[in-house]
Design an enzyme around this catalytic site. Structure first.
Site, PDB file in Angstrom:
ATOM      1  N   ARG A  33      23.741  25.158  62.625  1.00 30.53           N
ATOM      2  CA  ARG A  33      22.654  25.928  63.379  1.00 30.53           C
ATOM      3  C   ARG A  33      21.380  24.988  63.169  1.00 30.53           C
ATOM      4  O   ARG A  33      20.457  25.171  64.195  1.00 30.53           O
ATOM      5  CB  ARG A  33      22.517  27.486  62.779  1.00 30.53           C
ATOM      6  CG  ARG A  33      23.538  28.425  63.025  1.00 30.53           C
ATOM      7  CD  ARG A  33      23.702  29.530  62.064  1.00 30.53           C
ATOM      8  NE  ARG A  33      24.601  30.479  62.436  1.00 30.53           N
ATOM      9  CZ  ARG A  33      26.068  30.485  62.255  1.00 30.53           C
ATOM     10  NH1 ARG A  33      26.313  29.659  61.725  1.00 30.53           N
ATOM     11  NH2 ARG A  33      26.619  31.422  62.667  1.00 30.53           N
ATOM     12  N   GLY A 101      35.312  25.055  64.101  1.00 28.48           N
ATOM     13  CA  GLY A 101      35.536  26.262  65.111  1.00 28.48           C
ATOM     14  C   GLY A 101      34.003  26.709  65.203  1.00 28.48           C
ATOM     15  O   GLY A 101      33.516  27.094  66.393  1.00 28.48           O
ATOM     16  N   ASP A 327      36.120  33.783  54.774  1.00 28.55           N
ATOM     17  CA  ASP A 327      36.410  32.475  54.215  1.00 28.55           C
ATOM     18  C   ASP A 327      37.145  32.355  52.843  1.00 28.55           C
ATOM     19  O   ASP A 327      37.506  31.181  52.454  1.00 28.55           O
ATOM     20  CB  ASP A 327      35.268  31.401  54.406  1.00 28.55           C
ATOM     21  CG  ASP A 327      35.084  31.164  55.903  1.00 28.55           C
ATOM     22  OD1 ASP A 327      35.966  31.459  56.875  1.00 28.55           O
ATOM     23  OD2 ASP A 327      34.079  30.844  56.260  1.00 28.55           O
TER      24      ASP A 327
HETATM   25  C1  S3P Z   1      31.301  31.032  60.633  1.00 27.22           C
HETATM   26  C2  S3P Z   1      31.700  32.537  60.879  1.00 27.22           C
HETATM   27  C3  S3P Z   1      33.082  32.529  60.461  1.00 27.22           C
HETATM   28  C4  S3P Z   1      33.559  31.641  59.360  1.00 27.22           C
HETATM   29  C5  S3P Z   1      33.310  30.316  59.553  1.00 27.22           C
HETATM   30  C6  S3P Z   1      31.697  30.108  59.785  1.00 27.22           C
HETATM   31  C7  S3P Z   1      29.697  30.979  61.170  1.00 27.22           C
HETATM   32  O1  S3P Z   1      34.088  32.628  61.438  1.00 27.22           O
HETATM   33  O2  S3P Z   1      34.861  31.956  59.028  1.00 27.22           O
HETATM   34  O3  S3P Z   1      33.714  29.489  58.570  1.00 27.22           O
HETATM   35  O4  S3P Z   1      29.174  29.915  60.538  1.00 27.22           O
HETATM   36  O5  S3P Z   1      29.314  31.346  61.921  1.00 27.22           O
HETATM   37  P1  S3P Z   1      34.205  33.802  62.460  1.00 27.22           P
HETATM   38  O6  S3P Z   1      32.947  33.866  63.257  1.00 27.22           O
HETATM   39  O7  S3P Z   1      35.429  33.299  63.249  1.00 27.22           O
HETATM   40  O8  S3P Z   1      34.660  35.072  61.697  1.00 27.22           O
END
Ligand code: S3P
Length: 450
Positions: A33, A101, A327
């Site tokens: 971020r 992701g 996590d």
């Molecule tokens: C994250 C949100 C989570 C987490 C990922 C980091 C983030 O995922 O599992 O490691 O930084 O917003 P989800 O939004 O899919 O739950």
């Protein structure tokens, strides 16, 4: 990027007490971020303590491709010259987000309301993960997307040249989706409203406020209602990235299950949207203390002291806590194997769409190491054997998932026999110093191809 190179088989052997100080790297969520919001501000954002893991480095590269000037000054000290909200340039090439992701979903949101087109890809793990959860809401702003079947990467997003603000209720507990919608809302006129039924990590809301956006959060019967006023001028910030509680989880859990251990993990953020694991461990009877509790940058912070805990008991984990420790379930399931009795984890469907299907990956690996597991679509139960009784001896597949690899390395430290993984290379996505750090505490983790 992980998953593109040669696999690194790793083995963790039973070890003596773990002792000393574990200085874990910067927070992954906040690092992503910082780079993205820095790129959307006008002027120079300074970042100290950035996590220099592969996931975050891929986001840094992506921000350069969108026109920001991103400079590595060494030692976790970075700067970003942002282009302003709506100022992204069209990337000349495909954006490769590697294993991340968070990277891809947040960046898709951030570019969805600029009149540019970008194509995204990732490694074999990321290219299997669902993206419709982001492309559905950004379509409401006017963005178009074309990807592979099932809404998978590689995928091209055509940003909305004339975006409209949206009101969106996030259908699953996901900070990534919430954040993608908020970042898209930045360049839409008027107010974008995001509603989440369950609170998820709130770094985006806090940081947007820090960068000068007009954002409010209201707790209502519908859930958390977040209202963001679009098209602000974001002001560059100086950010000290706190250490990652999700990385702290590994030395903490390792100390709890390894006889004689006493490990200090300093300076860990205990934001309630992230700290669920530590509450759960204490409920299981772990000797885990918060020392030097304080506030830093508006966040509760403490030094965690974790000691060997011989009398762990299995519990039913409060499902309302799931988002705050999402996590951490893989490493919790390892601790559960060393507890007496069943640890029941419910309401955790999201674990099936992480870097791997984490219920499946952990269940298979735990069974290979002599631990019984029952599972359903959104729940699983680990049948704890009690301290000293976990056989180990298995070689587990990490499925390109850093947290699966590190969890089994933790297991090997206290099992009766060594535990191996087929590929530890993904560890570099979030915790590049995992091996030297664990070795400095007394762990015996080696690359077994050497
Ligand atoms: C994250 C949100 C989570 C987490 C990922 C980091 C983030 O995922 O599992 O490691 O930084 O917003 P989800 O939004 O899919 O739950």
């Amino acid at each position: 990027m992980s998953g593109h190179g040669t696999p690194i088989p790793m083995t963790s052997r039973p070890c003596g007490p773990l002792t000393g100080e574990a200085n874990v790297p910067g927070d992954k969520s906040i690092s992503h971020r910082s780079l993205i919001l820095g790129a959307m501000a006008v002027g120079e954002t300074r970042i100290f303590g950035l996590l220099e893991g592969e996931d975050v480095l891929d986001t840094a590269k992506a921000m350069r491709a969108f026109g920001a000037e991103v400079t590595d000054h060494g030692g976790g000290n970075w700067s970003v010259h942002g282009v302003g909200v709506g100022g992204f340039a069209e990337p000349e090439n495909v954006i490769d987000c590697g294993n991340s992701g968070t990277g891809v979903r947040l960046i898709m949101g951030a570019m969805a309301t600029s009149g540019i087109t970008a194509t995204f890809t990732g490694d074999a793990s990321l290219n299997k993960r669902p993206m419709a959860r982001v492309t559905d809401p950004i379509a409401l702003f006017g963005a178009q997307s074309v990807g592979r079947s099932g809404g998978r990467l590689p995928m091209t997003i055509v940003g909305a040249a004339d975006p409209v603000p949206v009101r969106y209720e996030v259908p699953m507990p996901s900070a990534q989706v919430k954040s993608a919608v908020l970042l898209a809302g930045l360049n839409a006129p008027g107010q974008t409203v995001v509603i989440e039924k369950e609170a998820t990590r709130d770094h985006t809301e806090r940081m947007l406020a820090g960068f000068g956006a007009e954002i409010s959060v209201e707790e209502t019967e519908e859930g958390r209602v977040i209202t963001l006023t679009g098209q602000p001028e974001l002001k560059p910030q100086t950010i000290a990235v706190p250490r990652d509680p999700s990385s702290a989880a590994f030395p903490v859990c390792a100390a709890i299950i390894t006889p004689g251990s006493d490990v200090l993990v300093p300076n860990i953020g205990l934001n309630p949207t992230r700290a669920g694991l530590f509450t759960t461990l204490r409920e299981m009877g772990a000797d885990l203390a918060y020392e030097n509790e304080r506030e830093e940058g508006g966040e509760p912070v403490a030094d965690l002291r974790a000691k060997f805990s011989p009398d762990l008991k299995g519990i039913e984990v409060d499902p309302a806590r799931a988002a705050s420790m999402i996590d951490e379930y893989p490493v919790l399931s390892v601790v559960a194997a060393f507890a007496k009795g069943d640890t029941v984890m419910k309401g955790v469907k999201e674990l099936r769409v992480k870097e791997s299907d984490r219920i499946d990956a952990m269940a298979k690996g735990l069974r290979l190491n002599g631990v019984e597991v029952e599972e359903g679509e959104d729940w699983w139960i680990v049948k704890g054997l009690g301290h000293g009784n976990v056989p180990g001896g298995g070689t587990c597949e990490s499925h390109l998932d850093h947290r699966i690899a590190m969890s089994f390395m933790v297991m090997g430290m206290a099992a009766q026999n060594p535990v191996s993984v087929d590929d530890g290379s993904p560890i570099a996505t979030s915790f590049p110093i995992f091996e030297p750090l664990m070795a400095s505490l007394g762990a015996d983790v080696v690359r077994s191809d050497r």
